[in-house]
Design a protein around this motif. Structure first.
Motif: not given
Lengths: 476, 459
Positions: A261, A264, A326-327, A343, A355-357
């Protein structure tokens, strides 16, 4: 592995309406924007008290319209795919943009097809409702036959299938068809008036028939009963700071909470993450490499393309202990002058993109799991976890064990009750001193919540030793 | 009544009729429409504008089998005549596969409110909107963030302010002829700012939601609360492990109220999934604790005349002088527990009926938070809880916490990176004081709650 490229189903809105919307939404001054049209079908059967008493289903469709300008975005959705409601959504999304005038109409055209990481079929079609009901009844009987202390069995099987059309401002049309299935079993056991629970689950992006093959479903029942019985005998967990060994697989939730997290893009662009301005710096011990990979076939967290149409890929977040990535969704990538990483995700057309995993895991090291456990003089060996949570600004995270043992001199002493492990995301990976050679991904049960939106994710971890972590037991 | 609601009434009624045509012996249906707007601002600029236009229908249908009634449910956003017909046929087909339940309770003959009660309710709760416009909400959000950022030089960053408003209309119809609808509006304002730098950053927030913008907390008060909370947390660190008295301030004490309502949920009790399953009629709290469920409260965001099965809702004292007076039930749980349904059925568009409170009010005590703290030799004021370490079956409780150390009756410094643990049964019985500072968060009102002898895990 599936790799056929299926025929794209028609978009449930006419090209004329889509063109009108795009022309209205993207006046001068807009940097980006899209239309996101989703049709989803979900079914769920649940068993309790030996009966599949309830079957439920949902069929939903809608459109989300989005306009991006600099750091700002306008988002509007409607459940009604009628021209008047759709144009209202387009106008509401446009409210963020300042410039006047309309964009020239663009032709809607198919974008380059993405790889097919999963079968583009409704996963429920592979097993009729009656077959799913029989499966749950069989699992109920199995659970009760395994141990006479089993008092209640809850089992559920759910499936969903979403057809997604993304139409970007240049008219490029990206389609994805996403299957998702999940089987869950939990039991309540009772002995001498004391009750405990155990649960297990699994799933992924594949046909439901897969859950019925082999002995996967039976294995989940055995696991749920084993955990519940184990918890009956669990002792109080210690309270205080001590070394902790995490088992492989689902304990990778540590990476999700402690690191993921915080990496992100939105939090880092805004400087609100403890990892802001840490790019290129050491954030983990040598030997630690953490990746987010949305392109693994059939995993719960995988996507052919993200919800902005960017192809999924593998992003190295930490390489040999150094922060490297970074995502990123498209908006944050543009503002940070970086490339989108695939992402950008949204729970549905009714939610904005964040932006998420996808699937987040640590690569294997070279230590044997036995040596790692053997190194523990006095501490906790945590094999399985429930949920976790993080404050990305202070970096403080918490995640709670569902199977853990108190260990002395490398030997397991007794199981301990669910206890939270608490630490600092910025520090925890710097305290990892051993990395196992046994990387495992989780069984397909993760759901991540952010800003009120839930999306399916995966995690993974080899066995690791963390030299000190706070264990929140009751035995002070 | 607006045209929108009347068309929703038509939709729910048509669905019940379609279910009968498709072969259902009983059915009930919901039709829901919601509209809303949300503005977020950050560092003085609008960051996002969101608009929602939602509609959905949900149907629950029962079929008769030789072994009893079986049912299923489904939802859809397709409100065309063909859509209603296909939804009804789908639900009936699924119900024919479900296993019959001899205890199933069809949507017939619930304790419905009568026409007079419905008219009184509509007179008392006229349909109205939240009172906000996009422009007014934007201005309030911008003002709120500016005040919070200007609060102190220690405020270094912002996660922004968010102003949202909207309304929801719901129509319910059952095959016994009961049909009713209601509308709700809400306005909310939230703000989150960051104090400090780098690894010493601390974030905190404040929020409020009300039915109408005129009932929202003062913007300046909310902004100052978020900023002062973030600043007070600077330099937080761990504390020694050991036993301590823990004071839950109202915004985190709401979680204790929800652990209680989860444990007295009739369905959880039936399934032995509750640590209070055997506690009906017992004194589970000290005798100064009083907890009320009030479905018609002037400040209540969860006001309702009838529940998810059309049963009339009434005010109930859940905890009377420390004693648990009964469980929360829908008609199914009440039948199985051999008691009267309490009107706590909760329903979404699809899925089985659930159970939950309306407005939950934990009655305040005599003393303010400061005088409670003044009486504590060694303790912790908890202002934040994270993680999910609560076992509803056993009551085992252990969560990550942040807050302030209490030494010799004084708050001495901020604390973070610790956990607090105990068992909810012991924690409920171990409440030593509740504050006079009862505060509403959504549909729950709670005071500060002080619990003796919890275990702190820290250094």
């Amino acid at each position: 592995m599936p790799n056929k490229s299926p025929a794209t189903p028609p978009i449930p809105v006419s090209d004329d309406t889509l063109n009108d919307m795009l022309a209205h939404m993207l006046p001068a001054g807009a940097d980006d924007g899209d239309l996101y049209i989703e049709q989803s079908f979900a079914e769920s059967l649940s068993l309790e008290e030996g009966r599949v008493k309830h079957i439920s289903a949902s069929t939903h469709q809608g459109l989300g319209a989005r306009v991006i300008r600099g750091e700002a975005s306008g988002h509007a959705y409607t459940d009604r795919l009628e021209p008047a409601a759709l144009m209202d959504a387009a106008r509401a999304a446009r409210a963020i943009a300042t410039g006047g005038g309309n964009m020239k109409p663009v032709a809607i055209h198919a974008a380059h097809p993405a790889p097919q990481l999963y079968q583009a079929d409704n996963p429920a079609l592979s097993v009729p409702l009656a077959g799913r009901k029989e499966l749950l009844e069989k699992l109920d009987r199995l659970a009760r036959s395994l141990d006479s202390r089993v008092r209640q069995v809850f089992a559920s099987v759910s499936s969903s299938f979403s057809n997604i059309h993304i139409i970007r401002m240049d008219g490029a049309h990206v389609h994805d068809a996403r299957p998702l299935v999940r089987l869950n079993v939990s039991v309540v056991v009772e002995q001498d008036g004391k009750r405990e629970t155990g649960s297990a689950g699994g799933g992924g992006r594949f046909a439901l028939s897969r859950m019925l093959e082999g002995d996967e479903a039976e294995r989940l029942v055995q696991e749920a009963v084993r955990l519940a019985i184990l918890n009956l005998d669990a002792g109080e967990a210690p309270a205080g700071t001590m070394p902790v060994v995490l088992g492989p697989g689902w304990p990778g939730i540590l990476l999700h909470e402690a690191i993921g997290h915080g990496l992100e893009g939105d939090f880092n662009r805004k400087g609100t993450s403890v990892f802001s301005e840490k790019m290129g710096k050491r954030v983990a011990a040598r030997g630690i490499t953490v990746v987010d990979d949305g392109s693994i076939a059939e995993r719960r967290g995988s996507l052919n393309v993200d919800d902005e149409g960017t192809q999924s890929g593998r992003t190295v977040l930490i390489e040999d202990g150094i922060l490297t990535g970074y995502l990123l969704d498209r908006q944050n990538a543009r503002l940070m002058d970086m490339q989108p990483t695939g992402n950008g995700r949204r729970e549905s057309y009714a939610h904005p993109v964040l932006p998420r995993m996808t699937n987040t895991f640590m690569l294997a090291g070279s230590d044997s799991p036995e040596d790692i456990l053997g190194s523990l003089k006095r501490g906790i060996y945590a094999v399985n976890f429930g949920g976790g949570q993080v404050d990305i600004t202070s970096g403080k995270f918490v995640f709670t064990t569902s199977e853990a043992y108190y260990v002395e001199n490398g030997e397991i002493q007794y199981p301990v009750k669910g206890a939270p492990l608490i630490g600092s995301g910025y520090e925890v990976l710097q305290k990892v001193s051993m990395i196992g050679n046994d990387l495992q991904l989780d069984p397909g049960v993760g759901t991540c919540g952010k800003a009120g939106q839930s999306v399916p994710v995966g995690v993974g971890l080899p066995t690791i030793r963390i030299d000190d972590l706070t264990v929140g037991g009751t035995q002070a | 009544m607006s045209t929108q609601t009347s068309s929703l009434n038509d939709l729910s009624q048509c669905l019940v009729d379609a279910a009968a045509t498709a072969g259902a012996v009983h059915a009930d249906a919901l039709a829901v429409a919601n509209t809303g707007n949300s503005i977020s601002v950050r560092t003085g600029h609008v960051e996002s504008i969101e608009h929602e236009d939602g509609c959905g229908i949900g149907l629950r249908a029962f079929v008769e089998t030789p072994k009893g009634l079986a049912f299923a449910s489904a939802s859809s956003s397709d409100v065309s005549a063909a859509g209603l017909k296909s939804l009804a046929e789908q639900v009936v087909a699924m119900a024919c596969i479900s296993e019959p339940d001899p205890d199933a309770v069809p949507p017939v003959g619930a304790n419905h409110p009568d026409a007079g009660a419905i008219a009184d309710w509509q007179h008392k709760h006229p349909e109205r909107d939240s009172g906000w416009t996009i422009d007014a909400a934007r201005k309030t959000a911008l003002d709120c963030e500016t005040i919070a950022r200007d609060y102190s030089n220690d405020i270094t960053n912002s996660e922004g302010a968010d102003a949202s408003f909207g309304s929801t209309h719901v129509a319910y119809a059952a095959s016994d002829g009961f049909a009713a609808d209601y509308a709700k509006s809400s306005a909310s304002l939230s703000i989150s700012v960051i104090a400090g730098k780098g690894e010493g950053m601390q974030r905190d927030y404040a929020w409020h939601r009300a039915m109408h913008v005129s009932h929202l907390k003062n913007t300046e008060e909310l902004a100052s609360e978020a900023a002062s909370r973030a600043v007070r947390r600077l330099d937080a660190r761990s504390m020694p492990s050991g036993k301590a008295t823990v004071v839950f301030e109202p915004r985190v004490a709401t979680s204790l109220a929800s652990h209680l309502t989860g444990a007295i949920n009739g369905r959880a009790v039936l399934q032995k999934r509750s640590f209070l399953a055997d506690s009906n009629g017992r004194h589970i709290f000290p005798d100064f604790i009083q907890i009320i469920d009030d479905p018609d409260h002037p400040d209540g965001l969860a006001n309702r005349l009838f529940d998810g099965e059309g049963s009339r809702c009434t005010r109930r004292t859940l905890i009377k002088a420390g004693q648990l007076t009964g469980f929360l039930t829908d008609r199914y749980a009440a039948g199985r527990l051999k008691t009267v349904a309490t009107g706590h059925a909760r329903r979404g568009l699809t899925g089985d009926t659930g159970i939950g409170p309306s407005n939950l009010i934990w009655q305040p005590g005599q003393h303010d938070q400061a005088s409670i703290i003044a009486g504590i030799e060694h303790g912790l004021l908890v202002t934040e809880l994270i993680g999910f370490g609560v076992n509803g079956v056993t009551g085992d409780y252990s969560r990550g916490a942040g807050g302030f150390l209490i030494e010799h009756g004084q708050i001495t410094r901020p604390v973070q990176g610790i956990t607090i643990a105990g068992n909810l049964k012991d924690m409920f019985a171990g409440i030593v004081q509740v504050g006079s500072d009862m505060t509403w968060f959504g549909s729950t009102a709670v005071p500060s709650i002080a619990i003796a002898d919890m275990t702190i895990a820290g250094e």
